[in-house]
Design a protein around this motif. Structure first.
Motif, short mmCIF file in Angstrom:
data_model
loop_
_atom_site.label_atom_id
_atom_site.label_comp_id
_atom_site.label_asym_id
_atom_site.label_seq_id
_atom_site.Cartn_x
_atom_site.Cartn_y
_atom_site.Cartn_z
N PRO A 169 44.51 41.29 35.28
CA PRO A 169 45.82 41.08 34.67
C PRO A 169 46.63 42.36 34.59
O PRO A 169 46.11 43.44 34.30
N SER A 170 47.93 42.24 34.89
CA SER A 170 48.83 43.39 34.84
C SER A 170 49.14 43.78 33.40
O SER A 170 49.00 42.97 32.48
N GLU A 171 49.56 45.02 33.22
CA GLU A 171 49.90 45.52 31.90
C GLU A 171 51.24 46.25 31.97
O GLU A 171 51.57 46.87 32.99
N PRO A 172 52.03 46.20 30.90
CA PRO A 172 53.37 46.80 30.93
C PRO A 172 53.34 48.32 30.94
O PRO A 172 52.37 48.95 30.51
N VAL A 173 54.43 48.88 31.44
CA VAL A 173 54.64 50.32 31.47
C VAL A 173 55.77 50.67 30.52
O VAL A 173 56.74 49.93 30.38
N GLY A 174 55.64 51.81 29.84
CA GLY A 174 56.69 52.30 28.98
C GLY A 174 57.01 53.74 29.30
O GLY A 174 56.53 54.29 30.30
N VAL A 175 57.84 54.37 28.47
CA VAL A 175 58.23 55.75 28.72
C VAL A 175 57.93 56.62 27.51
O VAL A 175 57.93 56.15 26.36
N VAL A 176 57.65 57.88 27.79
CA VAL A 176 57.46 58.89 26.75
C VAL A 176 58.69 59.78 26.73
O VAL A 176 59.10 60.32 27.78
N LEU A 177 59.28 59.92 25.54
CA LEU A 177 60.50 60.71 25.36
C LEU A 177 60.25 61.83 24.35
O LEU A 177 59.40 61.68 23.46
N PRO A 178 60.99 62.93 24.45
CA PRO A 178 60.99 63.88 23.33
C PRO A 178 61.47 63.17 22.07
O PRO A 178 62.35 62.30 22.13
N ASP A 179 60.89 63.48 20.92
CA ASP A 179 61.23 62.73 19.71
C ASP A 179 62.66 62.96 19.23
O ASP A 179 63.16 62.20 18.39
N ASP A 180 63.35 63.99 19.78
CA ASP A 180 64.74 64.20 19.40
C ASP A 180 65.71 63.68 20.46
O ASP A 180 66.91 63.95 20.41
N HIS A 181 65.19 62.93 21.42
CA HIS A 181 66.03 62.34 22.46
C HIS A 181 66.89 61.24 21.86
O HIS A 181 66.41 60.46 21.01
N PRO A 182 68.16 61.11 22.25
CA PRO A 182 69.02 60.05 21.70
C PRO A 182 68.44 58.65 21.86
O PRO A 182 68.60 57.80 20.97
N LEU A 183 67.73 58.40 22.98
CA LEU A 183 67.16 57.06 23.19
C LEU A 183 65.95 56.79 22.31
O LEU A 183 65.52 55.65 22.19
N ALA A 184 65.40 57.84 21.66
CA ALA A 184 64.24 57.65 20.79
C ALA A 184 64.57 56.82 19.57
O ALA A 184 63.66 56.30 18.90
N GLU A 185 65.83 56.65 19.26
CA GLU A 185 66.23 55.85 18.10
C GLU A 185 66.06 54.36 18.35
O GLU A 185 66.09 53.57 17.41
N ARG A 186 65.88 53.97 19.60
CA ARG A 186 65.75 52.55 19.94
C ARG A 186 64.27 52.21 20.16
O ARG A 186 63.50 53.04 20.65
N ILE A 238 52.75 63.98 30.00
CA ILE A 238 53.12 63.83 28.59
C ILE A 238 53.48 65.18 28.00
O ILE A 238 54.44 65.33 27.24
N ALA A 239 52.71 66.20 28.36
CA ALA A 239 53.00 67.55 27.87
C ALA A 239 54.36 68.04 28.37
O ALA A 239 55.11 68.68 27.63
N MET A 240 54.68 67.73 29.62
CA MET A 240 55.99 68.13 30.15
C MET A 240 57.12 67.41 29.43
O MET A 240 58.19 67.97 29.18
N ALA A 241 56.89 66.13 29.06
CA ALA A 241 57.90 65.41 28.28
C ALA A 241 58.06 66.05 26.91
O ALA A 241 59.18 66.18 26.39
N ALA A 242 56.94 66.45 26.30
CA ALA A 242 57.01 67.11 24.99
C ALA A 242 57.78 68.42 25.08
O ALA A 242 58.44 68.84 24.12
N ALA A 243 57.73 69.07 26.25
CA ALA A 243 58.44 70.34 26.45
C ALA A 243 59.90 70.14 26.79
O ALA A 243 60.63 71.11 26.99
N THR A 262 56.72 63.84 20.75
CA THR A 262 57.10 62.79 21.69
C THR A 262 56.99 61.43 21.02
O THR A 262 56.30 61.28 19.99
N VAL A 263 57.66 60.45 21.60
CA VAL A 263 57.55 59.07 21.15
C VAL A 263 57.40 58.18 22.37
O VAL A 263 57.83 58.54 23.48
#
Length: 308
Positions: A169-186, A238-243, A262-263
């Motif tokens: 069975p397939s599983e969904p993919v999501g994204v990792v954002l810096p926690d201060d990214h504007p899209l992190a509010e959603r 993930i570390a690069m996203a955190a940076a 990150t979120v």
């Protein structure tokens, strides 16, 4: 290797000698072996000719072991037991009941469905030991193809005539954002929201299908992702996203790997999905593989129930 006696001695001759030694009677030995008495006599005589010595002293009323006969027949029970064990274990290994099963797996598989599957194999095939190796999906597939692994669990469904590919069975993919990214509010994002973002992806050879699927899904929303970095393993992305170097994609089941700063945010469909598969060589036949197939079937049943 040269064998002075073994190549000329038949197992039936040793069994006949052992039976005569137990009963001290050719007649009783024949009854125990369920063969004719002359056959027992011929087997023992041939064995004596091969060894060049007498194993039994016999006359019309009695049978006695010679020193050579006692030396041989005292050791035969241990020999028979060792041979039976060797043959039994060989048969079990041939049927996948014992032996070492070498399994290659992706990090995402081990964080998802794989641990209970491995437990099921260990419960059902108590004589099997599992040798586990983490690798990228392309390395898992190549390892199975080259017989480095007996089975593999990858984030890919390769087309290879040498491989038997069982979809999971397939599983969904999501994204990792810096926690201060504007899209992190959603809490949920769509691919269209990522139009202007810098993507941190894995190198395409690691999983060509998922990489291309990401490009195609973005194209359906009218843009081509701007790839800032291609890195592996996933922890580095993930570390690069955190940076603050961009946004990384990860399977939803690995969201717990997000670092401080990150979120994780889900991607609303249509979006890429992780397509897990179990890989073995096409000629593989083993009890452990049957256990794996049963577990995969249960995963599909659970997936169908969850979708209802």
């Amino acid at each position: 290797m040269q064998w002075k006696y073994l190549s000329r001695v038949q197992l039936g001759e040793l069994e006949a000698a052992a039976a005569v030694a137990r009963t001290l009677s050719f007649r009783a030995a024949a009854e125990a072996l369920r063969i004719a008495q002359p056959s027992v006599s011929r087997k023992v005589a041939h064995l004596e000719d091969t060894l060049g010595c007498r194993l039994f002293e016999r006359d019309r009323v009695s049978v006695q072991l010679t020193p050579a006969g006692r030396m041989l027949t005292d050791r035969l029970p241990e020999l028979f037991q060792a041979l039976e064990q060797c043959l039994s274990e060989s048969a079990d290994a041939g049927h996948g009941i014992t032996g070492t099963v070498r399994i290659g797996f992706s990090e995402a598989a081990m964080s998802s469905f794989l641990p209970p599957l491995l437990r099921a194999v260990k419960r059902a095939c108590t004589g099997c030991s599992l040798e586990l190796t983490e690798a990228a999906s392309n390395e898992v597939a190549e390892g199975v193809r080259t017989r480095r692994f007996d089975a593999g669990f990858a984030l890919a469904r390769p087309r290879d005539p040498e491989l038997d590919v069982t979809p999971l069975p397939s599983e969904p993919v999501g994204v990792v954002l810096p926690d201060d990214h504007p899209l992190a509010e959603r809490s949920v994002l769509g691919l269209a929201d990522l139009r202007d973002e810098a993507f941190i992806l894995f190198p395409r050879p690691v999983n060509p299908h998922l990489y291309d699927r990401m490009i195609v899904c973005c194209a359906e929303f009218g843009f081509s992702p701007r790839v800032a970095l291609e890195v592996t393993p996933r922890s580095k992305a993930i570390a690069m996203a955190a940076a603050g170097e961009g946004i990384a994609t990860i399977p939803e089941r690995l969201r717990h790997q997000c670092l401080p700063g990150t979120v994780y945010r889900r991607l609303a469909p249509p979006a890429p999905e992780i397509e897990f598969s179990m890989l073995v060589r096409t000629e593989t036949r083993a009890e452990w593989l049957e256990v794996m197939h049963r577990h995969v079937a249960a995963l599909w049943a659970d997936s169908a129930d969850g979708a209802q």
